[in-house]
Design an enzyme around this catalytic site. Structure first.
Site, PDB file in Angstrom:
ATOM      1  N   GLN A   1      53.286 -26.858  37.870  1.00  9.42           N
ATOM      2  CA  GLN A   1      52.261 -26.488  36.978  1.00  9.42           C
ATOM      3  C   GLN A   1      53.380 -26.195  35.600  1.00  9.42           C
ATOM      4  O   GLN A   1      52.792 -26.630  34.453  1.00  9.42           O
ATOM      5  CB  GLN A   1      51.681 -25.093  37.278  1.00  9.42           C
ATOM      6  CG  GLN A   1      50.864 -25.537  38.181  1.00  9.42           C
ATOM      7  CD  GLN A   1      49.835 -26.669  38.133  1.00  9.42           C
ATOM      8  OE1 GLN A   1      49.083 -26.815  36.813  1.00  9.42           O
ATOM      9  NE2 GLN A   1      49.667 -27.334  39.096  1.00  9.42           N
TER      10      GLN A   1
ATOM     11  N   HIS B   1      53.302 -29.230  32.961  1.00 10.81           N
ATOM     12  CA  HIS B   1      52.378 -29.633  31.746  1.00 10.81           C
ATOM     13  C   HIS B   1      52.794 -29.636  30.479  1.00 10.81           C
ATOM     14  O   HIS B   1      52.234 -30.421  29.849  1.00 10.81           O
ATOM     15  CB  HIS B   1      51.309 -28.559  32.221  1.00 10.81           C
ATOM     16  CG  HIS B   1      50.178 -28.935  33.062  1.00 10.81           C
ATOM     17  ND1 HIS B   1      49.232 -29.743  32.773  1.00 10.81           N
ATOM     18  CD2 HIS B   1      49.775 -28.307  34.248  1.00 10.81           C
ATOM     19  CE1 HIS B   1      48.417 -30.073  33.863  1.00 10.81           C
ATOM     20  NE2 HIS B   1      48.758 -28.957  34.690  1.00 10.81           N
TER      21      HIS B   1
ATOM     22  N   GLU C   1      45.532 -18.178  33.927  1.00 13.92           N
ATOM     23  CA  GLU C   1      44.619 -19.332  34.452  1.00 13.92           C
ATOM     24  C   GLU C   1      44.661 -19.640  35.779  1.00 13.92           C
ATOM     25  O   GLU C   1      43.612 -19.501  36.432  1.00 13.92           O
ATOM     26  CB  GLU C   1      45.171 -20.373  33.372  1.00 13.92           C
ATOM     27  CG  GLU C   1      44.033 -21.647  33.933  1.00 13.92           C
ATOM     28  CD  GLU C   1      44.752 -22.956  33.537  1.00 13.92           C
ATOM     29  OE1 GLU C   1      45.853 -23.003  32.748  1.00 13.92           O
ATOM     30  OE2 GLU C   1      44.019 -24.220  33.650  1.00 13.92           O
ATOM     31  N   HIS C   2      45.829 -19.866  36.394  1.00 14.37           N
ATOM     32  CA  HIS C   2      45.721 -20.196  37.748  1.00 14.37           C
ATOM     33  C   HIS C   2      46.638 -18.892  38.558  1.00 14.37           C
ATOM     34  O   HIS C   2      47.587 -18.522  38.282  1.00 14.37           O
ATOM     35  CB  HIS C   2      46.686 -21.447  38.336  1.00 14.37           C
ATOM     36  CG  HIS C   2      46.022 -22.529  37.431  1.00 14.37           C
ATOM     37  ND1 HIS C   2      46.814 -23.087  36.600  1.00 14.37           N
ATOM     38  CD2 HIS C   2      44.868 -23.319  37.877  1.00 14.37           C
ATOM     39  CE1 HIS C   2      46.255 -24.255  36.224  1.00 14.37           C
ATOM     40  NE2 HIS C   2      44.976 -24.310  36.835  1.00 14.37           N
TER      41      HIS C   2
ATOM     42  N   ASP D   1      43.759 -28.765  40.599  1.00 15.67           N
ATOM     43  CA  ASP D   1      43.477 -29.719  39.475  1.00 15.67           C
ATOM     44  C   ASP D   1      42.956 -31.006  39.721  1.00 15.67           C
ATOM     45  O   ASP D   1      42.286 -31.585  38.882  1.00 15.67           O
ATOM     46  CB  ASP D   1      45.134 -29.715  39.107  1.00 15.67           C
ATOM     47  CG  ASP D   1      45.729 -28.864  38.319  1.00 15.67           C
ATOM     48  OD1 ASP D   1      44.826 -27.980  37.880  1.00 15.67           O
ATOM     49  OD2 ASP D   1      47.175 -28.868  38.184  1.00 15.67           O
TER      50      ASP D   1
ATOM     51  N   HIS E   1       7.011  -4.119  12.112  1.00 22.47           N
ATOM     52  CA  HIS E   1       7.047  -4.332  13.714  1.00 22.47           C
ATOM     53  C   HIS E   1       5.994  -3.533  14.047  1.00 22.47           C
ATOM     54  O   HIS E   1       5.472  -4.006  14.913  1.00 22.47           O
ATOM     55  CB  HIS E   1       8.608  -3.760  14.087  1.00 22.47           C
ATOM     56  CG  HIS E   1       9.674  -4.732  13.676  1.00 22.47           C
ATOM     57  ND1 HIS E   1       9.947  -5.098  12.303  1.00 22.47           N
ATOM     58  CD2 HIS E   1      10.594  -5.299  14.478  1.00 22.47           C
ATOM     59  CE1 HIS E   1      11.045  -5.817  12.563  1.00 22.47           C
ATOM     60  NE2 HIS E   1      11.469  -6.145  13.916  1.00 22.47           N
TER      61      HIS E   1
HETATM   62  N1  LIG Z   1      43.306 -24.669  30.622  1.00 21.06           N
HETATM   63  C1  LIG Z   1      42.997 -25.716  31.412  1.00 21.06           C
HETATM   64  O1  LIG Z   1      41.854 -25.817  31.943  1.00 21.06           O
HETATM   65  C2  LIG Z   1      43.799 -27.144  31.083  1.00 21.06           C
HETATM   66  C3  LIG Z   1      43.518 -28.210  32.281  1.00 21.06           C
HETATM   67  C4  LIG Z   1      44.242 -29.262  32.378  1.00 21.06           C
HETATM   68  C5  LIG Z   1      45.154 -29.448  31.039  1.00 21.06           C
HETATM   69  N2  LIG Z   1      45.201 -28.374  30.192  1.00 21.06           N
HETATM   70  C6  LIG Z   1      46.278 -28.603  29.115  1.00 21.06           C
HETATM   71  O2  LIG Z   1      45.871 -29.823  28.466  1.00 21.06           O
HETATM   72  C7  LIG Z   1      46.968 -30.137  27.762  1.00 21.06           C
HETATM   73  C8  LIG Z   1      47.158 -31.494  27.433  1.00 21.06           C
HETATM   74  O3  LIG Z   1      47.882 -31.558  26.216  1.00 21.06           O
HETATM   75  P1  LIG Z   1      48.355 -33.090  25.641  1.00 21.06           P
HETATM   76  O4  LIG Z   1      49.179 -32.785  24.299  1.00 21.06           O
HETATM   77  O5  LIG Z   1      49.159 -33.766  26.584  1.00 21.06           O
HETATM   78  O6  LIG Z   1      47.176 -34.050  25.360  1.00 21.06           O
HETATM   79  P2  LIG Z   1      45.714 -33.701  24.384  1.00 21.06           P
HETATM   80  O7  LIG Z   1      44.982 -34.826  24.775  1.00 21.06           O
HETATM   81  O8  LIG Z   1      45.240 -32.513  24.546  1.00 21.06           O
HETATM   82  O9  LIG Z   1      46.322 -33.957  22.971  1.00 21.06           O
HETATM   83  C9  LIG Z   1      46.918 -35.076  22.476  1.00 21.06           C
HETATM   84  C10 LIG Z   1      46.568 -35.080  20.904  1.00 21.06           C
HETATM   85  O10 LIG Z   1      47.066 -33.993  19.989  1.00 21.06           O
HETATM   86  C11 LIG Z   1      47.113 -34.384  18.917  1.00 21.06           C
HETATM   87  N3  LIG Z   1      48.265 -33.849  18.134  1.00 21.06           N
HETATM   88  C12 LIG Z   1      49.382 -34.091  18.727  1.00 21.06           C
HETATM   89  N4  LIG Z   1      50.355 -33.269  17.801  1.00 21.06           N
HETATM   90  C13 LIG Z   1      49.766 -33.034  16.864  1.00 21.06           C
HETATM   91  C14 LIG Z   1      49.815 -32.265  15.625  1.00 21.06           C
HETATM   92  N5  LIG Z   1      51.146 -31.952  15.110  1.00 21.06           N
HETATM   93  N6  LIG Z   1      49.202 -31.895  14.688  1.00 21.06           N
HETATM   94  C15 LIG Z   1      47.899 -32.409  15.116  1.00 21.06           C
HETATM   95  N7  LIG Z   1      47.712 -33.003  16.118  1.00 21.06           N
HETATM   96  C16 LIG Z   1      48.469 -33.160  17.009  1.00 21.06           C
HETATM   97  C17 LIG Z   1      47.046 -36.128  19.042  1.00 21.06           C
HETATM   98  O11 LIG Z   1      45.943 -36.436  17.964  1.00 21.06           O
HETATM   99  C18 LIG Z   1      46.817 -36.292  20.323  1.00 21.06           C
HETATM  100  O12 LIG Z   1      45.897 -37.228  20.292  1.00 21.06           O
HETATM  101  C19 LIG Z   1      48.214 -29.518  28.120  1.00 21.06           C
HETATM  102  O13 LIG Z   1      48.754 -28.402  27.528  1.00 21.06           O
HETATM  103  C20 LIG Z   1      47.844 -28.797  29.378  1.00 21.06           C
HETATM  104  O14 LIG Z   1      48.476 -27.937  30.153  1.00 21.06           O
HETATM  105  C21 LIG Z   1      44.557 -27.228  30.401  1.00 21.06           C
HETATM  106 ZN   LIG Z   2      48.035 -28.529  36.466  1.00 15.10          ZN
END
Ligand SMILES: NC(=O)c1ccc[n+]([C@@H]2O[C@H](COP(=O)([O-])OP(=O)(O)OC[C@H]3O[C@@H](n4cnc5c(N)ncnc54)[C@H](O)[C@@H]3O)[C@@H](O)[C@H]2O)c1
Ligand SMILES: [Zn+2]
Length: 429
Positions: A250, A253, A318-319, A352, A412
């Site tokens: 995890q 991520h 979260e998990h 997941d 009222h």
């Molecule tokens: N809490 C939950 O249930 C759960 C479940 C699955 C995944 N997640 C989390 O989701 C997240 C996915 O993140 P990711 O980054 O891979 O994808 P994402 O799709 O969430 O974010 C990508 C986007 O972030 C934007 N971005 C990047 N840098 C930026 C900046 N400096 N300023 C403004 N915008 C910006 C871009 O537009 C890009 O398209 C991970 O942190 C993961 O841990 C959480």
């Molecule tokens: Zn995960």
């Protein structure tokens, strides 16, 4: 007292990062609100180097994506969606509309009404998170949401075929290749080309989670589902190898994903820490996982299961994966977690990707006040009432009149009094 063999980064650094994120997001939201599609396109170019003719995929685009996914992968996606759908349907069936007579002639009820239009964000910055499409789109459909739209960022310069397939098979009505804050803003606020939704759901990075937080109020949101967190509770019924695997699994991520081990065994704690270093030498995603572990990893040794419950509830992860000789102790006693994974035969990756419980879960201690995304989040529990008899109207009216005047609400009170006069018979005020 719990003792720390390893501590994660302190909260003040995290707060400073949060302040910067907050400002970035505020500016982007204001820009999309002011300039709509033009702003969305510029932001997509800036952050994702992506400016297609249309952000929305056509029927042909969707067909093309489907045909680019291997049959085995499509079958796997269908299997995962069937599990998510099945569990969500059981959960839906557990939610009932009610109508009860609470006093003679007084009938109160509630109905669970699906939100009309929902925007599902499917993350895809670092990894194409195909499974997030099942979690949001399929669950919204089970709830009965009429319009379900979905956004995911481009991956390697275009739509990711498996994400598009999962959105389509899950039942999305509109599919957009658009990422980050601009996607969330466009769905919530609407633009010339995208009709606004009533609610945003789905996980995302810190920017996406903050955007949803700032948009809350103008639209509904499911919960604060930011960067992944994992907590493992273990004793000597398991070994360092499986604990290290589940921590790094995890941590990969992202660089800000906390992975914490809570254990009553210092021996297991030390074995796990050594094993983490060994596994980081060969894990293909070691760069992300290693940074997360170095900056946010924690190892805490407790004296008893009771102390582990207290620590785990304080962390509110979260998990929470429990690998002890009696995992149900934690099910029976813990109060703050997004989802529990009981016993060594399951793990967070099952949740997941495939087992059927929802993977969109509360982070940053939101587990103190909410569970994860589920079919109930898409339903509004709305009450109604009827008063069937003159006697009931008179009785409630007299109480109501006095209680209104207790608060100084003369208007009222008149609403009550006119009912007492018309329906309340001889006791009329
Ligand atoms: N809490 C939950 O249930 C759960 C479940 C699955 C995944 N997640 C989390 O989701 C997240 C996915 O993140 P990711 O980054 O891979 O994808 P994402 O799709 O969430 O974010 C990508 C986007 O972030 C934007 N971005 C990047 N840098 C930026 C900046 N400096 N300023 C403004 N915008 C910006 C871009 O537009 C890009 O398209 C991970 O942190 C993961 O841990 C959480
Ligand atoms: Zn995960």
């Amino acid at each position: 007292m719990p003792s720390y063999l390893k501590r994660g980064q302190d909260a003040s650094t995290v707060a400073a990062v949060d302040a910067r994120t907050r400002l970035t997001v505020e500016n982007i939201l204001a820009d999309v609100e002011a300039r709509g599609d033009a702003a969305v396109r510029e932001l997509s170019e800036k952050f994702d180097n992506w400016s297609p003719e249309s952000f929305r995929l056509s029927e042909q685009d969707i067909e093309k994506a489907l045909s680019a996914v291997a049959p085995r992968d499509l079958e796997d996606i269908r299997f995962a969606q069937a599990q998510v759908r099945n569990f969500a349907q059981h959960q839906r069936d557990s939610i009932r509309d009610i109508e009860v007579e609470t006093l003679p002639g007084v009938v109160l009820g509630h109905r669970n009404i699906p939100v009309n239009a929902v925007g599902c964000y499917v993350p895809g910055g670092k990894y194409p998170m195909v499974a997030s499409a099942h979690m949001s789109v399929v669950t919204a459909r089970v709830a009965g949401v009429k319009r379900v739209i979905a956004c995911a960022p481009p991956f390697h310069g275009g739509p990711h075929p498996a994400i598009v397939a999962a959105m389509h098979l899950g039942g999305a009505d509109e599919i957009y290749v658009l990422g980050g804050v601009q996607a969330v803003a466009a769905m919530a606020l609407g633009t010339g080309t995208i009709a606004p939704v009533d609610m945003l759901v789905g996980p995302g990075n810190a920017f996406v989670a903050e955007a949803k937080r700032q948009l809350f109020g103008r639209v509904g949101i499911d919960l604060f589902a930011g960067p992944t967190e994992t907590l493992i509770i273990a004793d000597e019924s398991v070994d360092g190898e499986i604990c290290a695997t589940d921590l790094l699994g995890q941590a990969e991520h992202g660089p800000t994903s906390p992975a914490v081990l809570l254990t009553t065994s210092e021996k297991l704690a030390r074995a796990t820490m050594a094993e983490v270093e060994r596994q980081l030498l060969r894990l293909p995603t070691a760069e992300l996982a290693g940074k997360a572990w170095a900056d946010y990893g924690e190892v805490i040794v407790c004296e008893s299961d009771e102390e582990m419950v207290r620590e785990a509830d304080r962390i509110a992860s979260e998990h929470v994966q429990v690998m002890t000789s009696y995992p149900d102790y934690f099910l029976n006693n813990m109060t703050n977690y997004g989802a529990l994974f009981l016993g060594p035969r399951t793990n967070v990756a099952f949740g997941d990707k495939v087992i059927g419980t929802n993977h969109t879960l509360p982070t940053k201690k939101a587990a103190r006040y909410t569970g994860g995304l589920w079919v109930g989040k898409f339903l509004k529990t709305c009450t109604y009432q009827r008063v069937l008899t003159d006697e009931a109207s008179g009785l409630v009216g007299e109480y109501c009149s006095r209680l209104c005047m207790l608060e100084g609400f003369a208007g009222h009170a008149e609403q009550a009094n006119i009912r007492v006069r018309r329906y309340g018979g001889r006791n009329a005020a």
